[in-house]
Write a protein that holds these residues in place. Structure first.
Motif, PDB file in Angstrom:
ATOM      1  N   GLU A  36      14.453  13.569  -0.024  1.00 28.76           N
ATOM      2  CA  GLU A  36      15.015  13.209   1.271  1.00 28.76           C
ATOM      3  C   GLU A  36      14.620  14.218   2.349  1.00 28.76           C
ATOM      4  O   GLU A  36      14.555  13.894   3.526  1.00 28.76           O
ATOM      5  CB  GLU A  36      16.535  13.127   1.170  1.00 28.76           C
ATOM      6  N   THR A  37      14.383  15.467   1.929  1.00 30.04           N
ATOM      7  CA  THR A  37      13.999  16.507   2.897  1.00 30.04           C
ATOM      8  C   THR A  37      12.501  16.794   2.892  1.00 30.04           C
ATOM      9  O   THR A  37      12.029  17.705   3.576  1.00 30.04           O
ATOM     10  CB  THR A  37      14.751  17.813   2.588  1.00 30.04           C
ATOM     11  N   GLU A  64      21.328  16.053 -13.635  1.00 25.23           N
ATOM     12  CA  GLU A  64      21.495  16.910 -12.453  1.00 25.23           C
ATOM     13  C   GLU A  64      20.162  17.104 -11.734  1.00 25.23           C
ATOM     14  O   GLU A  64      20.106  17.115 -10.502  1.00 25.23           O
ATOM     15  CB  GLU A  64      22.060  18.264 -12.881  1.00 25.23           C
ATOM     16  N   LEU A  65      19.086  17.245 -12.533  1.00 25.31           N
ATOM     17  CA  LEU A  65      17.768  17.434 -11.950  1.00 25.31           C
ATOM     18  C   LEU A  65      17.310  16.196 -11.183  1.00 25.31           C
ATOM     19  O   LEU A  65      16.690  16.305 -10.125  1.00 25.31           O
ATOM     20  CB  LEU A  65      16.763  17.769 -13.053  1.00 25.31           C
ATOM     21  N   ILE A  66      17.628  15.026 -11.713  1.00 26.67           N
ATOM     22  CA  ILE A  66      17.279  13.778 -11.023  1.00 26.67           C
ATOM     23  C   ILE A  66      17.972  13.705  -9.666  1.00 26.67           C
ATOM     24  O   ILE A  66      17.369  13.324  -8.651  1.00 26.67           O
ATOM     25  CB  ILE A  66      17.642  12.561 -11.900  1.00 26.67           C
ATOM     26  N   GLU A  67      19.239  14.096  -9.648  1.00 35.96           N
ATOM     27  CA  GLU A  67      19.981  14.107  -8.383  1.00 35.96           C
ATOM     28  C   GLU A  67      19.381  15.122  -7.410  1.00 35.96           C
ATOM     29  O   GLU A  67      19.250  14.851  -6.215  1.00 35.96           O
ATOM     30  CB  GLU A  67      21.453  14.441  -8.645  1.00 35.96           C
TER      31      GLU A  67
END
Length: 439
Positions: A152-153, A142-145
Motif C-alpha cells: 500500500e505504501t 503476520e507477514l502476509i498482513e
C-alpha cells in the motif's frame, strides 16, 4: 506417549508391556488381538507408536498398515512391524507400505528397548517440528498482513527514492552548471570591458564626424590630427585583438549557455517523466547519453565511460523510467568502484547496446569489486542493500526491476564474480507492453 500393541498372542503382548513399563516413562498402553480392533482404535484416537504383528486373525498386519498410512500423515504414527517369518520379502513389503521399523520374534528385550527409545526420540522431534510449523504459519499470516501494508505504501516509497536520487545528483549537477556558467560570466565581463573601450573609440570618431559635418570651414590638419589620435588610441586599447576575440567570446558564451540549458532540460525531463505515465517512441542510446549527462559529476573524476552503441530501433517506453533504471545502475557502479580505497588503476564503465528480432538490449559493466554470489539472487528484492546504514534504501534495483519487467515487459539480470566487477543487462521489447495496453 500412547502405545498400541497389536498381537494375537497374550504372551507377546504381556512381554512387550512389561518391557515398556520397565523403562519408567509416562506411557499409556493399549493392547488388542485383531487387526479390526486396531483399526477402530487408530481411527478414533491419537496413537503415537504401534507394535504391529503381521500375521493376525482376520485382516492382516499389512491391511492395518495400509489403513494407517491412508488416514494418518506419515509422521503421525510410528509403526514397528513384528514378525516371526524368516522371509526378507515380508520386511520389504512392510517398508513399502509405510512401516518405520521392524523386530523379529521372539522378542529380544534389549533390541525392543533401544528401538522403542529411538521411536520415542523421533516422535518428540516430530512434535517439536509441528509446534515450530504452527508458529511459522502464524508468523506467515503476520507477514502476509505486513506485505499487504508494504504494498500500500510502495508507490510513496518509489517516488521518495526517485526524489532522493534527484536530490543526491542536484549538488553534482549544480557543479556541472557552475563550470560553463563560470566562463560565461567571465566572458560577459570581458565583453563589458571591450564595450567600454569601443565607446571611447566611437567618441573620438564622433568628434571627427562632427567637425567634418559642421558648416564651418573644414580644418583638414585638425581632422588628420584627430585620426592619428584615434589610431593611437586603437593601438593603446588593442582594438584589432578585441575584434578578433569578440567572435571567440560569443561562441564560447553560446556554447556554455547551451550546455547549461541542456543540463537543466535533461534534469527537468528526468524529474517529470514517469510521473505522468506518458510513453513514446524513444532511442535508447539518446536516453543513455542524457542520463550520463545527469550523472557526469558522479563519474568524470574517477571513471572513464566507454560506449559501444549499436544501431537499434526505437522502442515504445516511458523515457523517464528507463532513464531512472540506467541512473540507478550507473550510481551503483560508481559507488562500488569508489568503495575500493586502495585502488590505483584507472576505473572503467562499459556501456553497450544491441538488438535482436524482438528486443533491444543494454549492458552496463564495471570493473569494481563485484557482487558476492550469495547476494546475486537478492539484489532486486525491496530494501536489500549491502551499503552502510544511511547510504542506501535498497529500493533502487527493486524499482528498476519493477520498471523493466512489470511495466515494460522486459527483463533485467546481473552477472558478477566477486573481485571481477559486475554487469547489469536489461532488455526491452520492440513491441512494448505499454503499447499493447493502449491498443
Amino acid at each position: 506417549m500412547r502405545i498400541l500393541i497389536v498381537d494375537d498372542s497374550p504372551l507377546i503382548c504381556r512381554q512387550i508391556n512389561e518391557i515398556i513399563n520397565s523403562m519408567e516413562m509416562n506411557w499409556e498402553i493399549w493392547m488388542v488381538d485383531t487387526g479390526e480392533k486396531a483399526i477402530e482404535l487408530i481411527d478414533k484416537n491419537d496413537i503415537d507408536i504401534v507394535f504391529l504383528d503381521i500375521v493376525l486373525p482376520g485382516i492382516s498386519g499389512f491391511d492395518v498398515l495400509k489403513f494407517v498410512r491412508r488416514i494418518k500423515e506419515y509422521g503421525d504414527v510410528y509403526v514397528i512391524v513384528m514378525t516371526s517369518l524368516d522371509d526378507d520379502e515380508v520386511i520389504k513389503e512392510s517398508f513399502s507400505l509405510g512401516a518405520n521399523d521392524f523386530i523379529r520374534k521372539p522378542i529380544n528385550q534389549v533390541e525392543l528397548t533401544y528401538r522403542l527409545r529411538a521411536a520415542v526420540r523421533l516422535r518428540n522431534y516430530q512434535y517439536l517440528y509441528k509446534s515450530a510449523l504452527n508458529d511459522l504459519q502464524e508468523k506467515n499470516k503476520e507477514l502476509i498482513e505486513l506485505t499487504k501494508k508494504l504494498k500500500e505504501t510502495q508507490d510513496v516509497l518509489i517516488q521518495n527514492e526517485k526524489m532522493s536520487a534527484i536530490g543526491q545528483l542536484a549538488a553534482g549537477i549544480a557543479h556541472e552548471i557552475n563550470n560553463p556558467l563560470g566562463f560565461v560570466i567571465t566572458n560577459i565581463e570581458t565583453l563589458g570591458k571591450y564595450i567600454e573601450k569601443f565607446k571611447k573609440i566611437i567618441e573620438e570618431y564622433d568628434k571627427v564626424s562632427k567637425s567634418i559635418c559642421s558648416d564651418n570651414q573644414i580644418d583638414m590638419e585638425g581632422v588628420i590630427e584627430n585620426c592619428k589620435r584615434i589610431s593611437e588610441l586603437k593601438k593603446q586599447l588593442k582594438f584589432d585583438f578585441m575584434v578578433e576575440d569578440i567572435d571567440q567570446l560569443l561562441d564560447e558564451t553560446m556554447d556554455g549557455l547551451r550546455r547549461v540549458s541542456h543540463i537543466v532540460q535533461s534534469l527537468k525531463r528526468f524529474a517529470r517523466s514517469g510521473l505522468d505515465g506518458q510513453a513514446s517512441y524513444e532511442d535508447l542510446n539518446d536516453i543513455i547519453e542524457e542520463t550520463l549527462l545527469i550523472a557526469r559529476n558522479e563519474l568524470k573524476y574517477d571513471i572513464e565511460v566507454i560506449k559501444e552503441y549499436g544501431e537499434i530501433r526505437q522502442i515504445y517506453c516511458n523515457r523517464g523510467e528507463i532513464g531512472q533504471v540506467i541512473l540507478n545502475i550507473l550510481i551503483n557502479a560508481a559507488q562500488a568502484i569508489k568503495s575500493q580505497p586502495n585502488r590505483t588503476q584507472k576505473s572503467h564503465i562499459w556501456i553497450k547496446t544491441w538488438e535482436d528480432s524482438d528486443f533491444v538490449y543494454c549492458s552496463i559493466k564495471d570493473d569494481g569489486p563485484g557482487i558476492k554470489r550469495i547476494y546475486l539472487n537478492k539484489i532486486f528484492e525491496p530494501f536489500f542493500t549491502t551499503k552502510d546504514v544511511g547510504k542506501g534504501t535498497g529500493l533502487g534495483l527493486s524499482i528498476s526491476y519493477d520498471i523493466i519487467v512489470n511495466k515494460h515487459g522486459g527483463d533485467i539480470w546481473a552477472e558478477s564474480e566477486e573481485g571481477s566487477g559486475a554487469t547489469f543487462v536489461f532488455k526491452l521489447p520492440i513491441r512494448s507492453k505499454l503499447l499493447e495496453n493502449q491498443i
